[in-house]
Scaffold this motif. Structure first.
Motif, PDB file in Angstrom:
ATOM      1  N   ILE A   1      57.530  28.575  49.182  1.00 37.79           N
ATOM      2  CA  ILE A   1      56.141  28.123  49.041  1.00 37.79           C
ATOM      3  C   ILE A   1      55.211  29.325  48.966  1.00 37.79           C
ATOM      4  CG2 ILE A   1      54.254  26.919  50.220  1.00 37.79           C
ATOM      5  CD1 ILE A   1      56.388  24.997  51.345  1.00 37.79           C
ATOM      6  N   GLU A   2      55.448  30.308  49.834  1.00 42.39           N
ATOM      7  CA  GLU A   2      54.618  31.519  49.794  1.00 42.39           C
ATOM      8  C   GLU A   2      54.765  32.237  48.451  1.00 42.39           C
ATOM      9  OE1 GLU A   2      56.277  33.378  53.217  1.00 42.39           O
ATOM     10  OE2 GLU A   2      54.579  32.849  54.500  1.00 42.39           O
ATOM     11  N   ALA A   3      56.006  32.287  47.945  1.00 46.61           N
ATOM     12  CA  ALA A   3      56.245  32.942  46.661  1.00 46.61           C
ATOM     13  C   ALA A   3      55.528  32.197  45.537  1.00 46.61           C
ATOM     14  CB  ALA A   3      57.746  33.019  46.374  1.00 46.61           C
ATOM     15  N   ALA A   4      55.559  30.857  45.591  1.00 52.05           N
ATOM     16  CA  ALA A   4      54.882  30.057  44.571  1.00 52.05           C
ATOM     17  C   ALA A   4      53.367  30.265  44.642  1.00 52.05           C
ATOM     18  CB  ALA A   4      55.222  28.578  44.732  1.00 52.05           C
ATOM     19  N   ASP A   5      52.841  30.309  45.880  1.00 52.74           N
ATOM     20  CA  ASP A   5      51.405  30.548  46.057  1.00 52.74           C
ATOM     21  C   ASP A   5      51.013  31.917  45.508  1.00 52.74           C
ATOM     22  OD1 ASP A   5      51.011  28.099  47.222  1.00 52.74           O
ATOM     23  OD2 ASP A   5      50.981  28.860  49.296  1.00 52.74           O
ATOM     24  N   LEU A   6      51.853  32.894  45.803  1.00 55.38           N
ATOM     25  CA  LEU A   6      51.572  34.241  45.312  1.00 55.38           C
ATOM     26  C   LEU A   6      51.592  34.276  43.793  1.00 55.38           C
ATOM     27  CD1 LEU A   6      51.048  37.228  45.838  1.00 55.38           C
ATOM     28  CD2 LEU A   6      53.523  37.572  45.869  1.00 55.38           C
ATOM     29  N   ALA A   7      52.570  33.581  43.189  1.00 57.96           N
ATOM     30  CA  ALA A   7      52.654  33.542  41.729  1.00 57.96           C
ATOM     31  C   ALA A   7      51.399  32.916  41.134  1.00 57.96           C
ATOM     32  CB  ALA A   7      53.899  32.770  41.290  1.00 57.96           C
ATOM     33  N   MET A   8      50.898  31.850  41.774  1.00 59.33           N
ATOM     34  CA  MET A   8      49.674  31.221  41.275  1.00 59.33           C
ATOM     35  C   MET A   8      48.485  32.162  41.428  1.00 59.33           C
ATOM     36  SD  MET A   8      50.194  27.269  42.545  1.00 59.33           S
ATOM     37  CE  MET A   8      48.497  26.884  42.321  1.00 59.33           C
ATOM     38  N   ASP A   9      48.400  32.813  42.590  1.00 64.40           N
ATOM     39  CA  ASP A   9      47.317  33.788  42.802  1.00 64.40           C
ATOM     40  C   ASP A   9      47.387  34.901  41.768  1.00 64.40           C
ATOM     41  OD1 ASP A   9      46.416  32.364  44.963  1.00 64.40           O
ATOM     42  OD2 ASP A   9      47.331  33.689  46.473  1.00 64.40           O
ATOM     43  N   LEU A  10      48.591  35.374  41.521  1.00 66.69           N
ATOM     44  CA  LEU A  10      48.777  36.454  40.555  1.00 66.69           C
ATOM     45  C   LEU A  10      48.355  36.002  39.158  1.00 66.69           C
ATOM     46  CD1 LEU A  10      49.790  39.303  39.997  1.00 66.69           C
ATOM     47  CD2 LEU A  10      52.090  38.374  39.721  1.00 66.69           C
ATOM     48  N   GLY A  11      48.734  34.786  38.792  1.00 67.02           N
ATOM     49  CA  GLY A  11      48.351  34.260  37.481  1.00 67.02           C
ATOM     50  C   GLY A  11      46.843  34.161  37.328  1.00 67.02           C
ATOM     51  N   ARG A  12      46.165  33.634  38.364  1.00 67.16           N
ATOM     52  CA  ARG A  12      44.704  33.527  38.314  1.00 67.16           C
ATOM     53  C   ARG A  12      44.051  34.910  38.252  1.00 67.16           C
ATOM     54  NH1 ARG A  12      45.558  29.089  41.938  1.00 67.16           N
ATOM     55  NH2 ARG A  12      45.371  30.504  43.714  1.00 67.16           N
ATOM     56  N   ALA A  13      44.575  35.837  39.061  1.00 63.54           N
ATOM     57  CA  ALA A  13      44.013  37.185  39.078  1.00 63.54           C
ATOM     58  C   ALA A  13      44.242  37.878  37.739  1.00 63.54           C
ATOM     59  CB  ALA A  13      44.635  37.995  40.213  1.00 63.54           C
ATOM     60  N   PHE A  14      45.407  37.649  37.160  1.00 61.68           N
ATOM     61  CA  PHE A  14      45.747  38.301  35.892  1.00 61.68           C
ATOM     62  C   PHE A  14      44.814  37.836  34.772  1.00 61.68           C
ATOM     63  CE2 PHE A  14      48.840  39.263  32.382  1.00 61.68           C
ATOM     64  CZ  PHE A  14      48.807  40.643  32.549  1.00 61.68           C
ATOM     65  N   GLU A  15      44.377  36.573  34.840  1.00 63.43           N
ATOM     66  CA  GLU A  15      43.455  36.058  33.829  1.00 63.43           C
ATOM     67  C   GLU A  15      42.104  36.765  33.886  1.00 63.43           C
ATOM     68  OE1 GLU A  15      43.240  31.858  34.400  1.00 63.43           O
ATOM     69  OE2 GLU A  15      45.315  31.529  33.777  1.00 63.43           O
ATOM     70  N   ARG A  16      41.781  37.363  35.026  1.00 62.72           N
ATOM     71  CA  ARG A  16      40.493  38.051  35.180  1.00 62.72           C
ATOM     72  C   ARG A  16      40.530  39.493  34.662  1.00 62.72           C
ATOM     73  NH1 ARG A  16      38.886  36.880  41.274  1.00 62.72           N
ATOM     74  NH2 ARG A  16      37.220  38.320  40.715  1.00 62.72           N
ATOM     75  N   VAL A  17      41.732  39.986  34.352  1.00 57.72           N
ATOM     76  CA  VAL A  17      41.863  41.335  33.783  1.00 57.72           C
ATOM     77  C   VAL A  17      41.416  41.275  32.319  1.00 57.72           C
ATOM     78  CG1 VAL A  17      43.514  43.151  33.169  1.00 57.72           C
ATOM     79  CG2 VAL A  17      43.767  41.916  35.330  1.00 57.72           C
ATOM     80  N   PRO A  18      40.570  42.215  31.871  1.00 59.93           N
ATOM     81  CA  PRO A  18      40.124  42.213  30.471  1.00 59.93           C
ATOM     82  C   PRO A  18      41.309  42.142  29.498  1.00 59.93           C
ATOM     83  CG  PRO A  18      38.894  43.839  31.719  1.00 59.93           C
ATOM     84  CD  PRO A  18      39.972  43.324  32.639  1.00 59.93           C
ATOM     85  N   ALA A  19      41.115  41.441  28.395  1.00 57.96           N
ATOM     86  CA  ALA A  19      42.207  41.144  27.464  1.00 57.96           C
ATOM     87  C   ALA A  19      42.927  42.388  26.957  1.00 57.96           C
ATOM     88  CB  ALA A  19      41.666  40.333  26.286  1.00 57.96           C
ATOM     89  N   THR A  20      42.181  43.457  26.649  1.00 52.84           N
ATOM     90  CA  THR A  20      42.832  44.656  26.110  1.00 52.84           C
ATOM     91  C   THR A  20      43.769  45.280  27.143  1.00 52.84           C
ATOM     92  OG1 THR A  20      40.922  46.004  26.770  1.00 52.84           O
ATOM     93  CG2 THR A  20      40.992  45.219  24.486  1.00 52.84           C
ATOM     94  N   GLN A  21      43.383  45.226  28.416  1.00 55.81           N
ATOM     95  CA  GLN A  21      44.226  45.770  29.475  1.00 55.81           C
ATOM     96  C   GLN A  21      45.376  44.809  29.789  1.00 55.81           C
ATOM     97  OE1 GLN A  21      41.329  46.364  32.563  1.00 55.81           O
ATOM     98  NE2 GLN A  21      40.123  47.735  31.271  1.00 55.81           N
ATOM     99  N   ARG A  22      45.067  43.519  29.772  1.00 55.78           N
ATOM    100  CA  ARG A  22      46.081  42.507  30.054  1.00 55.78           C
ATOM    101  C   ARG A  22      47.227  42.594  29.043  1.00 55.78           C
ATOM    102  NH1 ARG A  22      42.854  38.225  30.511  1.00 55.78           N
ATOM    103  NH2 ARG A  22      43.135  37.533  28.371  1.00 55.78           N
TER     104      ARG A  22
ATOM    105  N   ARG B   1      42.134  44.356  42.532  1.00 52.87           N
ATOM    106  CA  ARG B   1      40.834  43.908  43.046  1.00 52.87           C
ATOM    107  C   ARG B   1      40.736  42.386  43.025  1.00 52.87           C
ATOM    108  NH1 ARG B   1      37.545  46.045  39.318  1.00 52.87           N
ATOM    109  NH2 ARG B   1      38.079  48.112  40.102  1.00 52.87           N
ATOM    110  N   ALA B   2      41.210  41.791  41.928  1.00 53.77           N
ATOM    111  CA  ALA B   2      41.154  40.337  41.806  1.00 53.77           C
ATOM    112  C   ALA B   2      42.038  39.657  42.855  1.00 53.77           C
ATOM    113  CB  ALA B   2      41.571  39.904  40.398  1.00 53.77           C
ATOM    114  N   LEU B   3      43.211  40.233  43.120  1.00 52.50           N
ATOM    115  CA  LEU B   3      44.105  39.669  44.133  1.00 52.50           C
ATOM    116  C   LEU B   3      43.471  39.773  45.526  1.00 52.50           C
ATOM    117  CD1 LEU B   3      47.540  40.992  42.881  1.00 52.50           C
ATOM    118  CD2 LEU B   3      46.926  38.589  43.172  1.00 52.50           C
TER     119      LEU B   3
END
Length: 197
Positions: A130-151, A191-193
């Motif tokens: 469950i913690e791993a799944a939560d982390l994966a979701m957090d990571l996905g949301r945070a990754f979406e906040r990274v500018p597209a060129t860097q992402r 920073r987003a995480l």
């Protein structure tokens, strides 16, 4: 770049002229004078053995190809540094290949250690599914906040396993820019995480 040390034929211990050294000196002089056909000749004569040395060191065909290209690019750029008195052109190229391959291994190992430390600090060494799944979701949301060129460059380097050089080729941007975008993108991600925590 220093004075040109390339000379013509090199006397052997017996005072005779070494044919191989004479050819090497001639090829190097032609490269110094920017004769592209000389580079083609050097490549034709030595590319196979340079590639084999690089491959034996890095054990990855694509990386060995990259190292081989770098060797001949450096041979072209620094042809004036070749000294036929100190050894053959082949020996010089093989030294460049070994040095380039070792540099790549050091850089790749350092990059892997940095990445492992980063993710270990973020994820920790244990945790439930469950913690791993939560982390994966957090990571996905945070990754979406990274500018597209860097992402995009992070995706190619970390998720698709490309080298910096491969990412540069795929995106058409310089390798230095790729490294810079990854570095800045990972800062955005961290920073987003932190903000999501």
């Amino acid at each position: 770049m220093g004075e040109t040390r390339v000379s013509g034929a090199v006397p052997t211990a017996c005072g005779e002229v070494s044919a191989e050294r004479a050819v090497d000196g001639s090829l190097a002089r032609r490269m110094v004078s920017r004769d592209v056909s000389a580079l083609a000749d050097v490549y034709r004569l030595h590319a196979d053995v340079v590639y084999r040395v690089a491959l034996a060191t890095v054990r990855a065909p694509q990386v060995a190809e990259d190292v081989t290209q770098d060797v001949f690019l450096n041979a072209w750029r620094y042809a004036a540094r070749f000294d036929p008195w100190r050894g053959s052109l082949r020996t010089w190229l093989l030294q460049l290949a070994h040095s380039g391959a070792v540099d790549w291994l050091r850089s790749d190992a350092a990059s892997a250690r940095r990445e492992a430390r980063y993710w270990e600090a973020r994820v920790g060494s244990t945790g439930s599914d469950i913690e791993a799944a939560d982390l994966a979701m957090d990571l996905g949301r945070a990754f979406e906040r990274v500018p597209a060129t860097q992402r995009r460059v992070i995706e190619l380097a970390y998720f698709e396993g490309m080298t910096y050089r491969d990412v540069a080729a795929a995106t058409g941007i310089p390798e230095g820019t790729v490294k810079s975008r990854i570095r800045v993108g990972l800062r955005h991600l961290a920073r987003a995480l932190t903000e999501n925590a």
